[in-house]
Design a protein around this motif. Structure first.
Motif, PDB file in Angstrom:
ATOM      1  N   GLU A 122     107.635   9.385 -54.511  1.00 49.96           N
ATOM      2  CA  GLU A 122     109.032   9.069 -54.235  1.00 49.96           C
ATOM      3  C   GLU A 122     109.946   9.891 -55.148  1.00 49.96           C
ATOM      4  O   GLU A 122     109.698   9.997 -56.346  1.00 49.96           O
ATOM      5  N   GLY A 123     110.992  10.450 -54.579  1.00 44.79           N
ATOM      6  CA  GLY A 123     111.984  11.156 -55.379  1.00 44.79           C
ATOM      7  C   GLY A 123     111.499  12.500 -55.906  1.00 44.79           C
ATOM      8  O   GLY A 123     110.411  12.964 -55.564  1.00 44.79           O
ATOM      9  N   PRO A 124     112.303  13.128 -56.759  1.00 42.10           N
ATOM     10  CA  PRO A 124     111.947  14.432 -57.313  1.00 42.10           C
ATOM     11  C   PRO A 124     110.722  14.355 -58.228  1.00 42.10           C
ATOM     12  O   PRO A 124     110.522  13.360 -58.921  1.00 42.10           O
ATOM     13  N   VAL A 125     109.936  15.409 -58.202  1.00 42.13           N
ATOM     14  CA  VAL A 125     108.752  15.510 -59.060  1.00 42.13           C
ATOM     15  C   VAL A 125     108.859  16.808 -59.856  1.00 42.13           C
ATOM     16  O   VAL A 125     109.126  17.878 -59.286  1.00 42.13           O
ATOM     17  N   LYS A 126     108.644  16.720 -61.144  1.00 41.75           N
ATOM     18  CA  LYS A 126     108.689  17.922 -61.979  1.00 41.75           C
ATOM     19  C   LYS A 126     107.496  18.820 -61.676  1.00 41.75           C
ATOM     20  O   LYS A 126     106.381  18.350 -61.448  1.00 41.75           O
ATOM     21  N   VAL A 127     107.770  20.122 -61.703  1.00 42.05           N
ATOM     22  CA  VAL A 127     106.733  21.120 -61.462  1.00 42.05           C
ATOM     23  C   VAL A 127     106.553  21.926 -62.735  1.00 42.05           C
ATOM     24  O   VAL A 127     107.485  22.571 -63.211  1.00 42.05           O
ATOM     25  N   HIS A 128     105.338  21.874 -63.285  1.00 42.34           N
ATOM     26  CA  HIS A 128     104.994  22.636 -64.478  1.00 42.34           C
ATOM     27  C   HIS A 128     104.157  23.847 -64.082  1.00 42.34           C
ATOM     28  O   HIS A 128     103.792  24.012 -62.916  1.00 42.34           O
ATOM     29  N   ARG A 129     103.832  24.675 -65.044  1.00 41.89           N
ATOM     30  CA  ARG A 129     103.027  25.866 -64.756  1.00 41.89           C
ATOM     31  C   ARG A 129     101.669  25.521 -64.159  1.00 41.89           C
ATOM     32  O   ARG A 129     101.097  26.294 -63.386  1.00 41.89           O
ATOM     33  N   LEU A 130     101.143  24.345 -64.523  1.00 42.90           N
ATOM     34  CA  LEU A 130      99.827  23.944 -64.037  1.00 42.90           C
ATOM     35  C   LEU A 130      99.899  22.953 -62.889  1.00 42.90           C
ATOM     36  O   LEU A 130      98.891  22.370 -62.505  1.00 42.90           O
ATOM     37  N   GLY A 131     101.092  22.739 -62.328  1.00 36.15           N
ATOM     38  CA  GLY A 131     101.195  21.878 -61.162  1.00 36.15           C
ATOM     39  C   GLY A 131     102.213  20.774 -61.303  1.00 36.15           C
ATOM     40  O   GLY A 131     103.131  20.847 -62.131  1.00 36.15           O
ATOM     41  N   LEU A 132     102.039  19.733 -60.510  1.00 30.19           N
ATOM     42  CA  LEU A 132     102.979  18.625 -60.484  1.00 30.19           C
ATOM     43  C   LEU A 132     102.775  17.689 -61.663  1.00 30.19           C
ATOM     44  O   LEU A 132     101.638  17.419 -62.066  1.00 30.19           O
ATOM     45  N   HIS A 133     103.874  17.187 -62.191  1.00 27.58           N
ATOM     46  CA  HIS A 133     103.794  16.161 -63.225  1.00 27.58           C
ATOM     47  C   HIS A 133     103.083  14.935 -62.649  1.00 27.58           C
ATOM     48  O   HIS A 133     103.418  14.460 -61.567  1.00 27.58           O
ATOM     49  N   GLY A 134     102.081  14.445 -63.363  1.00 28.82           N
ATOM     50  CA  GLY A 134     101.357  13.266 -62.919  1.00 28.82           C
ATOM     51  C   GLY A 134     100.181  13.555 -62.018  1.00 28.82           C
ATOM     52  O   GLY A 134      99.480  12.634 -61.590  1.00 28.82           O
ATOM     53  N   ASP A 135      99.939  14.831 -61.719  1.00 31.46           N
ATOM     54  CA  ASP A 135      98.796  15.188 -60.881  1.00 31.46           C
ATOM     55  C   ASP A 135      97.685  15.755 -61.761  1.00 31.46           C
ATOM     56  O   ASP A 135      97.947  16.268 -62.853  1.00 31.46           O
ATOM     57  N   ILE A 136      96.459  15.648 -61.279  1.00 38.57           N
ATOM     58  CA  ILE A 136      95.320  16.196 -62.018  1.00 38.57           C
ATOM     59  C   ILE A 136      94.319  16.789 -61.040  1.00 38.57           C
ATOM     60  O   ILE A 136      94.387  16.556 -59.832  1.00 38.57           O
ATOM     61  N   GLN A 137      93.391  17.546 -61.579  1.00 39.33           N
ATOM     62  CA  GLN A 137      92.230  18.025 -60.823  1.00 39.33           C
ATOM     63  C   GLN A 137      90.989  17.567 -61.573  1.00 39.33           C
ATOM     64  O   GLN A 137      90.876  17.813 -62.781  1.00 39.33           O
ATOM     65  N   ALA A 138      90.102  16.900 -60.861  1.00 42.68           N
ATOM     66  CA  ALA A 138      88.893  16.390 -61.518  1.00 42.68           C
ATOM     67  C   ALA A 138      87.933  17.519 -61.857  1.00 42.68           C
ATOM     68  O   ALA A 138      87.305  17.534 -62.910  1.00 42.68           O
ATOM     69  N   SER A 139      87.810  18.491 -60.949  1.00 39.66           N
ATOM     70  CA  SER A 139      86.924  19.637 -61.181  1.00 39.66           C
ATOM     71  C   SER A 139      87.754  20.852 -61.537  1.00 39.66           C
ATOM     72  O   SER A 139      88.248  21.569 -60.664  1.00 39.66           O
TER      73      SER A 139
END
Length: 217
Positions: free
Chosen positions: A33-50
């Protein structure tokens, strides 16, 4: 021509148990919901398990087009909401698979993204979709979407417009390179990289070597 836009910005909802080598997967992406910050490694609050196979600056975001999602919805006979493909951005009015490698998109007011490489389907993706032979079907259809590098950070939200601000002259698209790469495509990408028009990620060197062996050039 319809205006290109972001339909949904998706990030991990929860880590799921997975029988793969990592033991969990972050493929369960859902709209934020709403705006999401974008960092050099992706979206704020997102992760990659592998992190071996996903993520990093050259695969910071994954975009998938609504047209391709509609194709699969018709093929599979079910709704495919944003995030189901593990994508961070569901986009409309622009083809992620048809984007030229190195193409740049301005999204919203301040974010700039660069098209880097096609998504290669994996067993985790097949388990996510619960479709037999999914890896083969997805690959053969060639509607793979694209990974993106973050050139300029900021925030993005559903409804943001997408503008192409740079399209390289070499003409090799994500879909062409994934489905039918040729020696001419390889040379065009090499030249564009050498001339500084684009910046290929290191994985392309390995792909070039494999293509040369396969073509005997």
């Amino acid at each position: 021509m319809d205006t290109a836009s972001v339909l949904a910005v998706c990030r991990v909802h929860q880590l799921l148990d997975d029988p793969g080598s990592v033991g969990v997967t972050a493929i369960d992406k859902r709209p934020a919901e709403g705006p999401v910050k974008v960092h050099r490694l992706g979206l704020h609050g997102d992760i990659q398990a592998s992190r071996v196979h996903h993520g990093g600056v050259d695969q910071a975001l994954y975009a998938y087009s609504q047209d391709d999602a509609d194709y699969w919805a018709a093929e599979l006979g079910r709704d495919l909401p944003p995030g189901i493909f593990g994508e961070n951005l569901r986009v409309a009015g622009i083809s992620a698979t048809g984007a030229v490698i190195g193409e740049r998109w301005k999204v919203g007011l301040d974010v700039e993204l660069e098209v880097t490489s096609p998504r290669t389907p994996c067993a985790t993706f097949q388990r996510r979709m619960k479709e037999p032979h999914w890896v083969k079907r997805f690959g053969e259809a060639g509607r793979v979407g694209t990974y993106l590098r973050v050139v300029r950070t900021g925030s993005i939200a559903a409804g943001d417009h997408i503008h192409r601000v740079f399209v390289p002259t070499h003409g090799v698209t994500i879909g062409k390179w994934f489905s039918d790469p040729t020696a001419e495509d390889m040379e065009a990408l090499r030249d564009a990289d050498a001339d500084g028009e684009i910046r290929l990620q290191p994985e392309y060197l390995r792909e070039f070597e494999k293509l040369q062996r396969r073509l005997g050039v």
